[in-house]
Every structure is written in structure tokens, then in C-alpha cells.
Motif scaffolding. Structure first.
Motif, PDB file in Angstrom:
ATOM      1  N   LEU B  19      17.404  44.501  82.499  1.00  0.00           N
ATOM      2  CA  LEU B  19      17.417  44.259  83.951  1.00  0.00           C
ATOM      3  C   LEU B  19      16.603  45.313  84.689  1.00  0.00           C
ATOM      4  O   LEU B  19      15.857  45.008  85.629  1.00  0.00           O
ATOM      5  N   ALA B  20      16.735  46.573  84.249  1.00  0.00           N
ATOM      6  CA  ALA B  20      16.027  47.673  84.915  1.00  0.00           C
ATOM      7  C   ALA B  20      14.519  47.491  84.850  1.00  0.00           C
ATOM      8  O   ALA B  20      13.788  47.857  85.775  1.00  0.00           O
ATOM      9  N   LEU B  21      14.045  46.883  83.750  1.00  0.00           N
ATOM     10  CA  LEU B  21      12.599  46.677  83.614  1.00  0.00           C
ATOM     11  C   LEU B  21      12.115  45.596  84.578  1.00  0.00           C
ATOM     12  O   LEU B  21      11.063  45.727  85.195  1.00  0.00           O
ATOM     13  N   PHE B  22      12.927  44.539  84.704  1.00  0.00           N
ATOM     14  CA  PHE B  22      12.472  43.411  85.524  1.00  0.00           C
ATOM     15  C   PHE B  22      12.870  43.542  86.998  1.00  0.00           C
ATOM     16  O   PHE B  22      12.302  42.869  87.857  1.00  0.00           O
ATOM     17  N   ILE B  23      13.874  44.364  87.305  1.00  0.00           N
ATOM     18  CA  ILE B  23      14.268  44.584  88.714  1.00  0.00           C
ATOM     19  C   ILE B  23      14.115  46.078  89.011  1.00  0.00           C
ATOM     20  O   ILE B  23      15.069  46.848  88.907  1.00  0.00           O
ATOM     21  N   PRO B  24      12.892  46.510  89.355  1.00  0.00           N
ATOM     22  CA  PRO B  24      12.687  47.961  89.544  1.00  0.00           C
ATOM     23  C   PRO B  24      13.199  48.473  90.904  1.00  0.00           C
ATOM     24  O   PRO B  24      12.550  49.223  91.583  1.00  0.00           O
ATOM     25  N   HIS B  25      14.368  48.005  91.351  1.00  0.00           N
ATOM     26  CA  HIS B  25      14.949  48.454  92.619  1.00  0.00           C
ATOM     27  C   HIS B  25      16.361  48.937  92.382  1.00  0.00           C
ATOM     28  O   HIS B  25      16.980  48.585  91.384  1.00  0.00           O
ATOM     29  N   LYS B  26      16.886  49.702  93.339  1.00  0.00           N
ATOM     30  CA  LYS B  26      18.242  50.251  93.197  1.00  0.00           C
ATOM     31  C   LYS B  26      19.250  49.105  93.113  1.00  0.00           C
ATOM     32  O   LYS B  26      19.068  48.103  93.804  1.00  0.00           O
TER      33      LYS B  26
END
Lengths: 274, 264
Positions: B19-26
Motif C-alpha cells: 500500500l505504501a508504494l502505491f499510496i505515497p501519502h500519509k
């Protein structure tokens, strides 16, 4: 005659070892150099470094140790000569802890020849474990990985490092590779942060990196001792790699001769069995 | 619970990192950095595990008085001498990094013992490679003959002496093939096959001058580059893509808890 030819298929390995020893030792002792025509990929790497503006920050990753020193140390020294002569600033780090002192010794030696100042013109960060994680986090902020250099000096007290926060401030990474760390530099450094990369690799690792070069994921690959000799030739210096060209040429020819001799014996033996 | 907790940690970590790779937001954006920091710290501790494993294994050898126990003793002594010297240097000069590459003892040990030993170990490989090349590169069938010829051409193309040596090496190789096919024709009774063998032998002889003395004398480096850039690269790409797909499949199996061998 046929019996003699058959014997060629099973030469005693001690004879091969003796031939290899002599074919390497004699040319090394002569210290003769050979003229090499630089390979296109080495020329491309050289021209890229030439095109960098003065004061650009370049990074070197020491991903090898003493086992690969004969091939990669001349490459490193040539790169440092090139960088310092062009007034580029160098940051050195590494993923092979046992190879880092080699990097540091070369850095201090070449920097001394150009009267470069530590912290201003070059910095030695050292080692942190975790290869891929280190490469990814450096792309976000160097300080998340290296809060200090190898001598525990806070990096913010070093003028060079005050200008560098992440890969955006780095114009080139030279990865000197004896293993698979080069893959990590491409997969994380280039793919995620567009870090411009030149890989210098041992001859045995070079084929692994060719696909990255053809796909333009790295600027170029400098392969093996020949690549280092090509680089030295382009810089107009005679280093260890140039001296290594004669022994390497002779040993290649000796190995080719043994392959041919082995095949003559093999073919005669096979025919005799029929 | 012994299995469920590690499986849950693996599943949550894996999914969060994807998820962190595809959603680079807090809150996902920072997760990768945090996880990487943890990974770097944990990696540091693996050295301790490595030391424990190494010493345990070598002490075991000493205890059992195995054949190579003297080597185990050398390793253990080297380890403790280096460690003790490091601690002594910390006590004497606390501001100095005793394990750093500028420490006097470390530097002496590194330059005078470690480098020569490791370089020697690697240099020995050249003897084995020459011996292995002599034994392995045999033209047993068409595939191995192609491998052998490619290896010889790349070796020639990558050395400064290659262009001047190429015509003679090609002459010898082609003459061997010509003599072989000619000799084979002698044992054949079928006239058509006999003529085919002789023709192949003649083709090899005829190719010596145009290929060896004209083409390869000038173009051996380019030909070696072609071998590296086309057939070699095609094979390498296939392997790399296969490894990458295998890696993805294995990662999914681990995240989903199907692959559990890492817990054993």
C-alpha cells in the motif's frame, strides 16, 4: 602420433596450473602496457562524467572487497582522478563492509594528490546494513541513514553534506559491483528516484548488468579489468589496469590454446572409440 | 498462537508495504521509511546472530576434534584477538573509532593479513578456471560447439591482442573441424552422406581466409560485442524476468501465509 593426440584430452592439471602461473607471472613482471581501443560503453561513461558541471556531487558505492580489488580498485582510482581533476565533489559509501577501507584508502590517496579538503570536496560516509532499505531511505533523506560520517562527525557539520539532502542533489552514482548490489541500485535508486547510475563491475558480473544498459536504466557499464584499462586510456593515465592488459591477453590466449588442445584430444579419442 | 502471530505480522507488514508504494501519502507514505529504519536496525543485529552461529559452529568442531579443527582454532583466535584489540583501543582512545579503517591495528590487520589472504583465495580461481575450461569446453554436440566457439570469440574480442591473434585461432579451429569431418567421411559408406561430410570439411577450409584473415581480423571486438549484446542479453533477460515473476509469486505466497518454510 594418434596415441599422443589422445593424451591431449587428459593433460595433468598440474601442467595447466604451471602454464597459467607462468603466463600470468612473466607478463606481470615485465610491467609492459598495451594499447587498447576503448569500448563504446566505457567511452559513454567517460563522456557522461566529462559533461557534468564543475562542483557537481557524485557518489561512489563500494560494493566489493579485496577479492575483486585487482579489477575494481583501478576503476575507482581512475574515477577519482577524473572527478577531482574536474572539481567534482565525491561522497563515498558502501554496502560491503570489508571493502570500505579499500575505498577510503583510494579516496584519501587521490584526494591528497589534488589537494582536496575533507568535508568540502569529499566525504566518506561508511557503511550501514540493509542494502535495499539503505538505498531507498537515502533517496528520501541522507540523514535518515547517515546522521554522521565514518568518524562520527555529524554530517550537517560538513559543508558538502549541508548541500545534499537526497538523490536530487546527486548527479551520478558510480556503483563498483562484485555481487548483486548493482541490481538494488538500479531497482531502487534508478527506478524510484531516477538516480543516474554508471556501474563498474567485475568481468564475471558484467553480463548481468548489460540488460540495464540496453534499457537505458543505467548510463553505462564499465566491465572488468579491460573496462578499467579503457577508462585509464581515456584519461591518459597508466594505472594498474593498463599494466594488467598484457597478462590478461596472454592468459586468455593460453586458455584458448588449452581449449583447442583439449578438443583435438577429445575428437581423436571419440573417433578411436567408434 | 506460535504460528498465527508471525503469520499475522508478515501479512500486515507485507500488505502495508505494498500500500505504501502505491499510496505515497500519509499515513501510508511514511510507513516505508519507518519499516526501512526498523529493517536497517534489525539487519545490524543479524551480525550478532552471525557471530553466534560462526563461533558455535567452530567451537563445536574443536570440541569434536574434527579433521579441520586447527582451522577452527585459527578463526576463533583471530576473532578474539581482533575484538580484544578493538576494546583496548576504545579504552585507550575513546574518541577514536577502533573498528574504523583508520585505526592502526585494524589498518595493519586489514592491509597485511586480510587483503593478501582474500586476494590469494580469489587468485587461485584463475587456475581452476583454466583447468575447468580445458575440461568442460568440449565440442560434444552442436550446442556445446556453439558455446565453445562463442566463448573463444568473446575471449578474443575482449583482449587487446585479440585482433592480431584471431586469424590464427580461427585457422586452427576451422582446420580441426575440417579434419574431423574429413576423417568422419572415411568411415561412411553411403555416398550422399560421404559427399556431405567432405563438403562440410571443404566449407570450413574455404571459410578460413574470408572469416579469419579478413572479417575477424577487423571486426572481432564488434563480433564479441554482438554476442554479448544480442544472444547473451536475450538469455539473461529471460532469466531475469523469470526470477522476477518467481519473486512476485513467492512474495504473494509468503504474505498470504501459503509459504511457511521461513518459520522453520
Amino acid at each position: 602420433m594418434i596415441e599422443l593426440l589422445k593424451k591431449l584430452a587428459g593433460i595433468d592439471r598440474r601442467f595447466i596450473y604451471a602454464a597459467v602461473f607462468l603466463a600470468t607471472a612473466i607478463p606481470i613482471l615485465t610491467k609492459a602496457t598495451m594499447k587498447v581501443e576503448p569500448l563504446p560503453e566505457v567511452r559513454k561513461a567517460y563522456e557522461y562524467i566529462e559533461s557534468l558541471p564543475e562542483s557537481s556531487v557524485v557518489m561512489v558505492s563500494i560494493d566489493y572487497d579485496a577479492a575483486s580489488m585487482p579489477e575494481l580498485q583501478p576503476m575507482l582510482e581512475a574515477f577519482l582522478h577524473h572527478s577531482f581533476s574536474k572539481n567534482l565533489r565525491v561522497i563515498m559509501l558502501g554496502h560491503w563492509p570489508l571493502g570500505l577501507p579499500l575505498g577510503q584508502q583510494a579516496l584519501e590517496k587521490v584526494a591528497g594528490q589534488y589537494n582536496k579538503e575533507y568535508g568540502v570536496d569529499y566525504v566518506f560516509l561508511g557503511y550501514r546494513p540493509g542494502v535495499a532499505a539503505v538505498i531507498i531511505n537515502l533517496g528520501k533523506d541522507f540523514r535518515t541513514v547517515f546522521s554522521s560520517d565514518y568518524a562520527y562527525t555529524p554530517i550537517d557539520s560538513l559543508p558538502l553534506m549541508r548541500e545534499v539532502s537526497n538523490y536530487k542533489n546527486v548527479k551520478l552514482l558510480l556503483g563498483l559491483e562484485a555481487g548483486a548490489v548493482g541490481d538494488a541500485w538500479v531497482q531502487y535508486g534508478y527506478a524510484r528516484y531516477n538516480l543516474p547510475i554508471i556501474l563498474g563491475s567485475t568481468a564475471v558480473s558484467t553480463p548481468d548488468y548489460y540488460p540495464y544498459m540496453q534499457a537505458n536504466q543505467v548510463i553505462s557499464v564499465i566491465g572488468g579489468l579491460r573496462g578499467a584499462a579503457d577508462y585509464e586510456t581515456l584519461l591518459g593515465i597508466t594505472g594498474e589496469a593498463s599494466i594488467g592488459m598484457l597478462p590478461q591477453s596472454v592468459i586468455h590466449l593460453v586458455i584458448i590454446a588449452f581449449i583447442i588442445i583439449g578438443n583435438i584430444g577429445f575428437l581423436v579419442l571419440r573417433r578411436a572409440k567408434k | 498462537m506460535k504460528k498465527e502471530i508471525p503469520l499475522a505480522i508478515t501479512f500486515i507488514s507485507g500488505v502495508l508495504l505494498v500500500l505504501a508504494l502505491f499510496i505515497p501519502h500519509k499515513p501510508f507514505g511514511n510507513l516505508e521509511e519507518i519499516f526501512n529504519d526498523w529493517y536497517i536496525i534489525v539487519s545490524g543485529f543479524t551480525f550478532l546472530l552471525g557471530i553466534d552461529s560462526l563461533l558455535g559452529y567452530n567451537f563445536g568442531k574443536l570440541k569434536r576434534k574434527e579433521k579441520d579443527a586447527p582451522y577452527a582454532l585459527v578463526l576463533i583466535l583471530s576473532f578474539f584477538i581482533t575484538l580484544t584489540w578493538g576494546i583496548v583501543e576504545i579504552v585507550r582512545t575513546p574518541e577514536h573509532n577502533p573498528f574504523g579503517p583508520t585505526s592502526t591495528f585494524s589498518l595493519y590487520f586489514y592491509n597485511s593479513i586480510f587483503i593478501p589472504l582474500q586476494a590469494t583465495m580469489f587468485a587461485i580461481l584463475s587456475f581452476f578456471i583454466a583447468s575447468a575450461a580445458y575440461r568442460a569446453f568440449r565440442a560434444k554436440e552442436i550446442n556445446s560447439a556453439l558455446l565453445l566457439v562463442s566463448a573463444v570469440l568473446v575471449m578474443l574480442g575482449r583482449i587487446p591482442l585479440g585482433q592480431s591473434a584471431a586469424p590464427y585461432v580461427i585457422t586452427v579451429i576451422f582446420l580441426i573441424f575440417a579434419v574431423y569431418f574429413f576423417a568422419e567421411s572415411a568411415g561412411v559408406t553411403e555416398p550422399k552422406i560421404k559427399i556431405a561430410y567432405i563438403l562440410v570439411a571443404l566449407i570450413f577450409v574455404a571459410l578460413i581466409y574470408p572469416l579469419g584473415f579478413v572479417y575477424f581480423r577487423q571486426h572481432i571486438p564488434e563480433f564479441a560485442d554482438w554476442i554479448m549484446n544480442v544472444p547473451q542479453m536475450a538469455g539473461k533477460r529471460g532469466i531475469m524476468i523469470g526470477i522476477a515473476l518467481g519473486g512476485i509469486a513467492m512474495s504473494i505466497r509468503i504474505i498470504l501465509g501459503i509459504e511457511r518454510t521461513y518459520m522453520k
